[in-house]
Write an enzyme that holds these catalytic residues in place. Structure first.
Site, PDB file in Angstrom:
ATOM      1  N   HIS A 175     -23.266 -28.914   3.537  1.00 22.56           N
ATOM      2  CA  HIS A 175     -23.816 -28.872   2.060  1.00 22.56           C
ATOM      3  C   HIS A 175     -25.359 -28.708   2.212  1.00 22.56           C
ATOM      4  CE1 HIS A 175     -24.236 -32.843   3.618  1.00 22.56           C
ATOM      5  NE2 HIS A 175     -25.149 -33.279   2.365  1.00 22.56           N
ATOM      6  N   HIS A 207     -28.048 -30.558   1.098  1.00 26.19           N
ATOM      7  CA  HIS A 207     -29.097 -31.660   1.359  1.00 26.19           C
ATOM      8  C   HIS A 207     -30.099 -31.215   2.500  1.00 26.19           C
ATOM      9  CE1 HIS A 207     -26.661 -34.568  -1.319  1.00 26.19           C
ATOM     10  NE2 HIS A 207     -27.308 -33.510  -1.991  1.00 26.19           N
ATOM     11  N   ASP A 263     -31.272 -33.019   4.909  1.00 26.48           N
ATOM     12  CA  ASP A 263     -31.204 -33.693   6.083  1.00 26.48           C
ATOM     13  C   ASP A 263     -30.215 -32.803   6.651  1.00 26.48           C
ATOM     14  OD1 ASP A 263     -29.432 -34.932   4.220  1.00 26.48           O
ATOM     15  OD2 ASP A 263     -28.686 -36.457   5.482  1.00 26.48           O
ATOM     16  N   HIS A 264     -29.549 -31.831   6.153  1.00 27.03           N
ATOM     17  CA  HIS A 264     -28.568 -31.072   6.953  1.00 27.03           C
ATOM     18  C   HIS A 264     -29.023 -29.503   7.076  1.00 27.03           C
ATOM     19  CE1 HIS A 264     -25.348 -33.983   6.649  1.00 27.03           C
ATOM     20  NE2 HIS A 264     -26.288 -34.327   5.630  1.00 27.03           N
ATOM     21  N   HIS A 321     -19.133 -34.853  -2.744  1.00 26.10           N
ATOM     22  CA  HIS A 321     -20.146 -35.536  -2.198  1.00 26.10           C
ATOM     23  C   HIS A 321     -21.156 -35.683  -3.423  1.00 26.10           C
ATOM     24  CE1 HIS A 321     -23.696 -36.960  -0.134  1.00 26.10           C
ATOM     25  NE2 HIS A 321     -24.290 -35.774   0.262  1.00 26.10           N
ATOM     26  N   ASP A 343     -20.842 -35.043   4.781  1.00 27.34           N
ATOM     27  CA  ASP A 343     -21.283 -36.246   3.619  1.00 27.34           C
ATOM     28  C   ASP A 343     -20.123 -36.226   2.892  1.00 27.34           C
ATOM     29  OD1 ASP A 343     -23.655 -36.191   5.270  1.00 27.34           O
ATOM     30  OD2 ASP A 343     -24.899 -36.169   3.222  1.00 27.34           O
ATOM     31  N   HIS A 371     -23.526 -39.640  10.708  1.00 23.44           N
ATOM     32  CA  HIS A 371     -24.438 -39.976   9.647  1.00 23.44           C
ATOM     33  C   HIS A 371     -24.637 -41.365   9.424  1.00 23.44           C
ATOM     34  CE1 HIS A 371     -25.800 -39.039   5.519  1.00 23.44           C
ATOM     35  NE2 HIS A 371     -26.169 -37.900   6.042  1.00 23.44           N
TER      36      HIS A 371
HETATM   37 ZN   LIG Z   1     -26.699 -36.322   4.563  1.00 18.56          ZN
HETATM   38 ZN   LIG Z   2     -25.807 -35.241   1.657  1.00 15.77          ZN
END
Ligand SMILES: [Zn+2]
Ligand SMILES: [Zn+2]
Length: 302
Positions: free
Chosen positions: A61, A63, A65-66, A140, A211, A269
């Site tokens: 996805h 976000h 942090d990914h 998510h 996530d 995570h």
């Molecule tokens: Zn994340």
């Molecule tokens: Zn996320």
């Protein structure tokens, strides 16, 4: 067998001991990176795996942090001219964000020609004679979040004694039979694949979910998998927060694994809020075959 290496296992921001989300799934000569949080290129080097043959990147996805590590990783690969071909697979909205990130890195409209971006949909992402990789939608926060199912193709055992008894010579005839084709021998006899093939060997399956807010509707994808990778950002004591931000607690992840009857649960995570030990204790009380992944951990899934 799948070899799974975690490059980053922290939730939303890195910690001293954990980098941001990324993992590498290796199968035969394939290497699939799943997610690419900031700092992933250094983690790749530290893991000893390096950049070679890294040509398929799957994004769960959009976000940050990914995905933030993609800018650095692809920029390095392009600069070192070691990038023959890289496919990036992500849902539509994640891909949109990645394109904007690359516009900053490479300048508008000038993506490296070796880079190919693919929009993910539910279903087969990649397939060859040994492996099928499928994407499936997960809930998510926001649209277009995906999980991945890596499935080895089940192969029939070749019964050498039967082939010998029937006089099938070693060589192309046997390869044809293994491939499911009938063969006519020099003496005119026709040998069918089922004459020399035993029952199929059970195939290995690895379900990888990033996530996740809710586990409903995922059973058909994860049921009976040899390993399930999924997030455990919160503990049950903070269940309300988990729900608010679209994440699972360790207990929810464990109940999910139990319902799905998977062999092994691997949690990632991990929030800086807790120690990995608390996450493990909570999950193992429900599903004993649980591990909490640390950066650079390697698992053999077979
Ligand atoms: Zn994340
Ligand atoms: Zn996320």
């Amino acid at each position: 067998m799948f070899e799974l290496t975690f490059l980053g296992t922290s939730a939303s921001a890195p910690s001293v001991h954990r980098g941001l989300s990324s993992a590498l799934v290796q199968f035969r000569n394939h290497r699939f990176m799943v997610d690419c949080g900031e700092g992933t290129q250094r983690q790749l080097l530290r893991s000893g795996l390096g950049f070679r043959r890294l040509n398929k990147i799957l994004i769960t996805h959009g976000h940050l942090d990914h995905i933030l590590g993609l800018g650095g990783l692809i920029s390095t690969m392009a600069r070192w001219e070691m990038m023959e071909h890289v496919d990036i697979y992500a849902g539509a909205s994640a891909l949109n964000r990645i394109v904007r990130l690359f516009e900053v890195v490479f300048g508008g409209g000038t993506l490296p020609p070796a880079l190919v971006l693919h929009t993910l949909h539910e279903g087969v992402v990649f397939e060859d004679e040994h492996l099928q990789l499928q994407a499936f939608p997960v809930e998510h926060r926001g649209a277009d979040c995906f999980g991945f199912l890596f499935a080895e193709k089940s192969k029939h055992v070749f019964l050498v004694e039967k082939a010998e008894a029937l006089g099938v010579p070693a060589g192309p005839e046997r390869r044809q039979l293994v491939a499911g084709e009938a063969v006519t021998l020099a003496d005119g006899r026709v040998i069918m694949p089922e004459d020399v093939l035993g029952p199929p060997r059970p195939a290995t399956r690895l379900a990888f979910i990033g996530d996740l807010a809710r586990t409903r509707r995922l059973m058909p994808w994860v049921q009976g998998a040899n390993a399930l990778v999924v997030e455990a950002t919160y503990l049950e004591q903070d269940q309300e927060m988990a729900q608010q931000f679209g994440h699972l607690t360790a207990a929810e992840a464990a109940r999910f694994a139990q319902r799905a009857g998977v062999e092994q649960l691997i949690l990632t995570h991990i929030s800086r809020r807790y120690g990995g030990g608390d996450v493990l204790t909570e999950a193992q009380a429900i599903f004993p075959h649980t591990m909490v992944a640390n950066d650079f951990d390697r698992f053999e899934v077979k």
